[in-house]
Design an enzyme around this catalytic site. Structure first.
Site, PDB file in Angstrom:
ATOM      1  CG  HIS A  94      -0.299  -0.069   2.537  1.00  0.00           C
ATOM      2  ND1 HIS A  94       0.099  -1.263   3.075  1.00  0.00           N
ATOM      3  CD2 HIS A  94       0.023   0.879   3.454  1.00  0.00           C
ATOM      4  CE1 HIS A  94       0.633  -1.067   4.274  1.00  0.00           C
ATOM      5  NE2 HIS A  94       0.614   0.233   4.516  1.00  0.00           N
ATOM      6  CG  HIS A  96       0.418   5.519   4.243  1.00  0.00           C
ATOM      7  ND1 HIS A  96      -0.495   5.442   5.272  1.00  0.00           N
ATOM      8  CD2 HIS A  96       1.220   4.429   4.369  1.00  0.00           C
ATOM      9  CE1 HIS A  96      -0.260   4.353   5.991  1.00  0.00           C
ATOM     10  NE2 HIS A  96       0.790   3.723   5.469  1.00  0.00           N
TER      11      HIS A  96
HETATM   12  P1  5GP Z   1       1.448   0.731   7.673  1.00  0.00           P
HETATM   13  O1  5GP Z   1       1.269  -0.771   7.498  1.00  0.00           O
HETATM   14  O2  5GP Z   1       1.880   1.427   6.421  1.00  0.00           O
HETATM   15  O3  5GP Z   1       2.338   1.052   8.852  1.00  0.00           O
HETATM   16  O4  5GP Z   1       0.023   1.328   8.053  1.00  0.00           O
HETATM   17  C1  5GP Z   1      -1.187   0.704   7.722  1.00  0.00           C
HETATM   18  C2  5GP Z   1      -2.291   1.739   7.741  1.00  0.00           C
HETATM   19  O5  5GP Z   1      -3.525   1.065   7.525  1.00  0.00           O
HETATM   20  C3  5GP Z   1      -2.438   2.520   9.056  1.00  0.00           C
HETATM   21  O6  5GP Z   1      -2.327   3.909   8.783  1.00  0.00           O
HETATM   22  C4  5GP Z   1      -3.828   2.142   9.559  1.00  0.00           C
HETATM   23  O7  5GP Z   1      -4.529   3.223  10.151  1.00  0.00           O
HETATM   24  C5  5GP Z   1      -4.539   1.668   8.291  1.00  0.00           C
HETATM   25  N1  5GP Z   1      -5.548   0.655   8.549  1.00  0.00           N
HETATM   26  C6  5GP Z   1      -5.392  -0.476   9.282  1.00  0.00           C
HETATM   27  N2  5GP Z   1      -6.537  -1.195   9.303  1.00  0.00           N
HETATM   28  C7  5GP Z   1      -7.430  -0.487   8.563  1.00  0.00           C
HETATM   29  C8  5GP Z   1      -8.803  -0.720   8.214  1.00  0.00           C
HETATM   30  O8  5GP Z   1      -9.432  -1.709   8.597  1.00  0.00           O
HETATM   31  N3  5GP Z   1      -9.413   0.218   7.425  1.00  0.00           N
HETATM   32  C9  5GP Z   1      -8.753   1.328   6.985  1.00  0.00           C
HETATM   33  N4  5GP Z   1      -9.445   2.190   6.230  1.00  0.00           N
HETATM   34  N5  5GP Z   1      -7.457   1.585   7.291  1.00  0.00           N
HETATM   35  C10 5GP Z   1      -6.807   0.682   8.078  1.00  0.00           C
END
Ligand code: 5GP
Ligand code: ZN
Length: 130
Positions: A94, A96
Site C-alpha cells: 500500500h 499512503h
Molecule cells: P502501515 O502498514 O503502512 O504502517 O500502516 C497501515 C495503515 O492502515 C495505518 O495507517 C492504519 O490506520 C490503516 N488501517 C489499518 N486497518 C485499517 C482498516 O481496517 N481500514 C482502513 N481504512 N485503514 C486501516
C-alpha cells in the site's frame, strides 16, 4: 490471503470509505488519518509490499496515485500531497497519500482515529473532484 485486512477491503468483505477502484486497485480513506483525506491505495490481490509487485502493476498503481492526488488536494485544500510507503502494520502492499500543510507533518505520531461521519464527508468531497 486469509486474515489479511487489506485483502478483505479489496474484495469488499470489510467496508471502507472507498474513493476509487478499478479491476486491480482500490483507494480508500485511512481510518487513522495523519490529516483529513489521508488515503491508502492497494492492489486487490495480495502482495507483501510494493517492491514485490510486477513492473506493470507498480507503474499502474503510481499512475492511480497521480490521478487521485489532484482530487484529494482540491477537496482538502492542502498545500502539498505527501507519499509514504512503510507497511509496519499491514503486510499487504500500500501507498499512503497524505494531504499536508506544513513541513514535518508527515509523521504517524500525528495519526488519530477519525469519526465515521468525518470520513464519510471527506470521502464524499474527494469523490466529487474525481
Ligand atoms: P502501515 O502498514 O503502512 O504502517 O500502516 C497501515 C495503515 O492502515 C495505518 O495507517 C492504519 O490506520 C490503516 N488501517 C489499518 N486497518 C485499517 C482498516 O481496517 N481500514 C482502513 N481504512 N485503514 C486501516
Ligand atoms: Zn492481503
Amino acid at each position: 490471503m486469509d486474515n489479511c485486512i487489506f485483502c478483505k477491503i479489496g474484495n469488499g468483505a470489510v467496508p471502507s470509505e472507498k474513493l476509487w477502484e478499478d479491476d486491480k486497485f482500490i483507494a480508500f480513506l485511512d481510518i487513522n488519518p495523519i490529516n483529513p483525506g489521508h488515503t491508502l491505495i492497494i492492489p486487490k490481490g495480495h502482495v507483501e509490499n510494493v517492491f514485490a509487485m510486477g513492473e506493470g502493476d507498480y507503474a499502474a498503481m503510481f499512475a492511480a496515485v497521480k490521478k487521485l492526488s489532484g482530487p484529494i488536494q482540491k477537496a482538502t485544500g492542502a498545500r502539498r500531497i505527501g507519499l509514504v510507503i512503510e507497511g509496519f502494520l499491514v503486510p499487504h502492499a500500500h501507498v499512503h497519500i497524505v494531504p499536508l500543510n506544513h513541513g514535518g507533518e508527515l509523521s504517524f505520531s500525528r495519526a488519530k482515529k477519525a469519526e465515521p461521519g468525518d470520513l464519510m464527508e471527506t470521502g464524499r468531497r474527494i469523490r466529487h473532484h474525481l
